[in-house]
Scaffold this active site. Structure first.
Site, mmCIF file in Angstrom:
data_model
loop_
_atom_site.group_PDB
_atom_site.id
_atom_site.type_symbol
_atom_site.label_atom_id
_atom_site.label_comp_id
_atom_site.label_asym_id
_atom_site.label_seq_id
_atom_site.Cartn_x
_atom_site.Cartn_y
_atom_site.Cartn_z
ATOM 1 N N GLY A 149 -28.301 -10.398 -13.587
ATOM 2 C CA GLY A 149 -28.096 -9.332 -12.621
ATOM 3 C C GLY A 149 -27.333 -9.744 -11.383
ATOM 4 N N CYS A 150 -27.549 -8.975 -10.307
ATOM 5 C CA CYS A 150 -26.723 -9.105 -9.103
ATOM 6 C C CYS A 150 -26.895 -10.430 -8.379
ATOM 7 C CB CYS A 150 -27.037 -7.955 -8.151
ATOM 8 S SG CYS A 150 -26.668 -6.322 -8.812
ATOM 9 N N ASN A 151 -28.015 -11.103 -8.582
ATOM 10 C CA ASN A 151 -28.242 -12.383 -7.908
ATOM 11 C C ASN A 151 -27.573 -13.553 -8.612
ATOM 12 O OD1 ASN A 151 -30.852 -11.501 -9.545
ATOM 13 N ND2 ASN A 151 -30.583 -13.690 -9.887
ATOM 14 N N MET A 355 -29.062 -10.615 -4.209
ATOM 15 C CA MET A 355 -30.357 -10.058 -4.588
ATOM 16 C C MET A 355 -30.231 -9.370 -5.934
ATOM 17 S SD MET A 355 -29.374 -9.586 -1.251
ATOM 18 C CE MET A 355 -29.250 -7.869 -0.787
#
Length: 368
Positions: A149-151, A355
């Protein structure tokens, strides 16, 4: 703490440095209103969600219009995976080549390629396909980080920095490739609308090298030295961001809990404190904040909980405005804007923050 003083860092002595980076997007971009009109969305709640997102435009790879409906035609999971592969290889190759051009380096100089994505699953992965597409050495070390994901950009940077530390003088590239258009479900639910209003397509390539002595990049001004990484897993929010299989749609569907911004914000201070612990650096010593463009509420929550200003997060805000949430590569788009602004000075300290699912906050401390 004076800018010229070097903080104590876990990576001190190996000196991995971020040398430069480049970004790439697909050719077409759309305003939020254009997307709504293209799909014929009239629900006032969904239209409000799109138009109040603090996003002006996003680069998207949308399917052809169905002549019978006048709307973009539905895509199967197989077609979405094909889009992920084709768009991802094109964007990733462009970003990688742009990064090498900025460095004055060639593909033969790259010793390691690490690809990051959460918008599709391929075997072989993007790293093998981009090596073939760009002509990187077939002996290039490679790895694919998929689904974090975004992290994940900072998770990958941790691994890239480790690789360079054991291969001093050799060039490594971290490549975040997110074809978010390949992860969309279009239906009339607010769950899907939240995701569909937020994410855009983009790729970013970042070059890292570690030098123990004597290399020009080891001098002040030769790129940001990576001093320390720290992460925080918020296990009580494990299900707040996730991929689920949508049986009705026959494809994967991303879910974002409405409380995600507040969960992230409430833990941001703890994550930064863990990063700065033992370094002698205070939060007020940080000159530059490079934060993931997670969404308007996420940005506001982080800003409030860390006591930052709109100016501190100006690049985070502007990347969201111009591109939407680019998942793992968002913070690199902000990093590029910071460098282009030409305000960074030797000795400046910076915090990188991303995050994502887990829920997770990842951070890095750097010094130019």
């Amino acid at each position: 703490m004076k800018a010229a003083e070097a903080p104590t860092g876990l990576l001190a002595g190996t000196r991995p440095r971020i040398l430069d980076l480049a970004t790439a997007t697909p050719p077409l971009s759309y305003s939020q209103s254009e997307v709504l009109d293209l799909y014929g969305i009239s629900d006032p709640r969904i239209r409000s969600l799109f138009t109040n997102s603090a996003i002006d435009r996003r680069h998207l790879t949308l399917p052809p219009v169905d002549p019978d409906t006048g709307r973009p035609r539905p895509e199967s999971q197989g077609e979405l995976l094909a889009k992920h592969r084709e768009t991802g290889v094109a964007m990733g190759s462009a970003a990688l080549q742009g990064c090498l051009k900025r460095l004055g380096a060639s593909v033969d100089d790259v010793g390691c390629l690490m690809c990051v994505t959460s918008t599709g699953l391929l075997t072989p992965g993007l790293s093998a396909r981009i090596i073939r597409e760009t002509g990187l050495p077939r002996t290039c070390a490679r790895a694919d980080i998929v689904g974090m994901g975004c992290n994940a950009g900072l998770n990958a940077l941790t691994a890239v920095a480790g690789w360079t530390a054991t291969h001093p003088g050799q060039l490594a590239v971290m490549l975040c490739v997110e074809a978010c258009s390949a992860a969309y479900v279009f239906d009339d639910t607010m769950r899907s609308a939240v995701v569909n209003s937020l994410f855009g397509d983009g790729a970013a390539a970042l070059a890292v090298r570690a030098d123990d002595s004597g290399h020009p990049s080891d001098e002040a001004g030769g790129g940001a030295q990576i001093l320390k990484f720290a992460g925080l897993l918020i296990t009580e929010a494990l299900e707040a961001m996730r991929y689920d299989w949508d049986e009705e749609q026959g494809k994967f569907s991303f879910f974002l809990d409405r409380d995600v911004p507040y969960v992230v914000g409430a833990h941001a201070e703890q994550a930064v404190d863990a990063l700065l612990a033992g370094t002698g650096v205070r939060r007020g010593d940080i000159a530059h904040w490079v934060v993931h463009s997670g969404g308007k509420k996420v940005i506001d929550s982080v800003m409030v909980n860390l006591g930052l200003t709109r100016h501190d997060l100006r690049h985070t805000v502007s990347v969201l405005r111009d591109h939407g949430n680019l998942s793992s590569g968002s913070f690199l788009f902000s990093y590029r804007r910071l460098l282009d602004e030409d305000v960074v000075r030797p000795g400046d300290l910076g915090v990188l923050m991303s995050m994502g699912p887990g829920s997770t906050i990842e951070t890095a401390l750097v010094r130019w």
